[in-house]
Design a protein around this motif. Sequence first.
Motif, PDB file in Angstrom:
ATOM      1  N   GLN A  24       0.839  -1.205   0.000  1.00 24.61           N
ATOM      2  CA  GLN A  24       0.000   0.000   0.000  1.00 24.61           C
ATOM      3  C   GLN A  24       0.873   1.255   0.000  1.00 24.61           C
ATOM      4  N   ALA A  25       1.932   1.214   0.799  1.00 29.41           N
ATOM      5  CA  ALA A  25       2.843   2.369   0.862  1.00 29.41           C
ATOM      6  C   ALA A  25       3.504   2.605  -0.496  1.00 29.41           C
ATOM      7  N   LEU A  26       3.824   1.516  -1.163  1.00 26.39           N
ATOM      8  CA  LEU A  26       4.457   1.599  -2.482  1.00 26.39           C
ATOM      9  C   LEU A  26       3.492   2.244  -3.483  1.00 26.39           C
ATOM     10  N   ARG A  29       3.046   5.956  -2.882  1.00 23.55           N
ATOM     11  CA  ARG A  29       4.179   6.713  -3.402  1.00 23.55           C
ATOM     12  C   ARG A  29       4.101   6.842  -4.922  1.00 23.55           C
ATOM     13  N   CYS A  30       3.740   5.747  -5.588  1.00 19.47           N
ATOM     14  CA  CYS A  30       3.609   5.758  -7.062  1.00 19.47           C
ATOM     15  C   CYS A  30       2.614   6.829  -7.484  1.00 19.47           C
ATOM     16  N   GLU A  31       1.487   6.867  -6.759  1.00 21.77           N
ATOM     17  CA  GLU A  31       0.433   7.804  -7.120  1.00 21.77           C
ATOM     18  C   GLU A  31       0.883   9.245  -6.876  1.00 21.77           C
ATOM     19  N   ALA A  32       1.576   9.444  -5.763  1.00 23.09           N
ATOM     20  CA  ALA A  32       1.984  10.800  -5.392  1.00 23.09           C
ATOM     21  C   ALA A  32       3.045  11.350  -6.341  1.00 23.09           C
ATOM     22  N   THR A  33       3.956  10.507  -6.798  1.00 22.34           N
ATOM     23  CA  THR A  33       5.103  11.008  -7.564  1.00 22.34           C
ATOM     24  C   THR A  33       5.065  10.629  -9.028  1.00 22.34           C
ATOM     25  N   SER A  34       4.086   9.769  -9.420  1.00 25.19           N
ATOM     26  CA  SER A  34       3.990   9.267 -10.794  1.00 25.19           C
ATOM     27  C   SER A  34       5.200   8.408 -11.181  1.00 25.19           C
ATOM     28  N   GLU A  35       5.951   7.945 -10.194  1.00 26.30           N
ATOM     29  CA  GLU A  35       7.063   7.041 -10.508  1.00 26.30           C
ATOM     30  C   GLU A  35       6.517   5.629 -10.693  1.00 26.30           C
ATOM     31  N   SER A  36       7.225   4.812 -11.446  1.00 22.61           N
ATOM     32  CA  SER A  36       6.784   3.431 -11.610  1.00 22.61           C
ATOM     33  C   SER A  36       7.225   2.614 -10.392  1.00 22.61           C
ATOM     34  N   VAL A  37       6.540   1.459 -10.178  1.00 20.32           N
ATOM     35  CA  VAL A  37       6.923   0.554  -9.087  1.00 20.32           C
ATOM     36  C   VAL A  37       8.387   0.157  -9.251  1.00 20.32           C
ATOM     37  N   GLU A  38       8.751  -0.189 -10.499  1.00 20.12           N
ATOM     38  CA  GLU A  38      10.143  -0.616 -10.764  1.00 20.12           C
ATOM     39  C   GLU A  38      11.144   0.468 -10.323  1.00 20.12           C
TER      40      GLU A  38
END
Length: 292
Positions: A24-26, A29-38
């Motif tokens: 969930q934390a991951l 973070r993805c949603e907040a920063t638009s970074e990919s999981v990878e």
Amino acid sequence: MASPAWKGLSTVPLSCPLSAALWQALLTRCEATSESVEHIVRNALADYLQVEHATLFQVSTAGALVEGLYHGEVLIGELREHGDFGLGTFDGLDGEMVVLDGVFYQVRGDGTVHEAGDAVRTPYAMITRFPTGEGVALGDCADLAGLQAQLDPLRDSQNVFYAVRIDGEFRSVVTRSVRPTPEGVPLVAAAAQQREFHRNDVRGTLIGFWSPGYLQTILVPGYHLHFLSEDRRSGGHLLACAGGGLRAQVHRVADFRVSLPESATFLHADLTRNPAEDLERAEKPTRKESGS
Ligand SMILES: [Zn+2]
């Protein structure tokens, strides 16, 4: 003992169970920063294991080059420790530097391509470690502007660096290479003497960077690309190109390190002038290309 299955691979797929809270934390973070999981997993692991992130390492500044500071400050042997991919020039402005897959190439003013040894020096270079990948297929590029327009959506910011690699068969490529120039002769004057090289239907690679405009006193803003043919017989600073079926790899680099020379010439040079206009003139074609 048999070699492990991942030996020799540059990337390895990883799968492991995560707690619901960590997952969930991951995602948050993805949603907040638009970074990919990878991207987040790779960075987190690199931090935890203290493995260095890709850093863009630069020798001197474009402003110094514009003012005619061509004296080689850093050995290729030293530069090699900072990456396997990049561009620049050589001591005394003796040609264009193209670094591809860890090999340092020197494209001389007469257009010939040589491998540069560790003892050769550079007054200006940008280098990083480029991850191996497949890249994305580009549509037909009628000209350099068309190519850049297709690269733009592959960048997710105007404020960090991107290492750019494009491979394939080019319908046409126009490059230039600088010639040895005495110290102190401004880059604009040196570039006016440059020779241009035209090749049609040539396989090769574009190597370079997109850099943010707010750093224009120390580097070439926007796209700065060099070319190297697959047969290693031509290359140089890219002025124009066209092609279909090219593949592009674009990687974000947010760590930037500049090594400033400590020579007397650099220490006492007047570098207060904004080099943007001179760079624009020096890095663009000296005459209009007919067609593309
Ligand atoms: Zn260049």
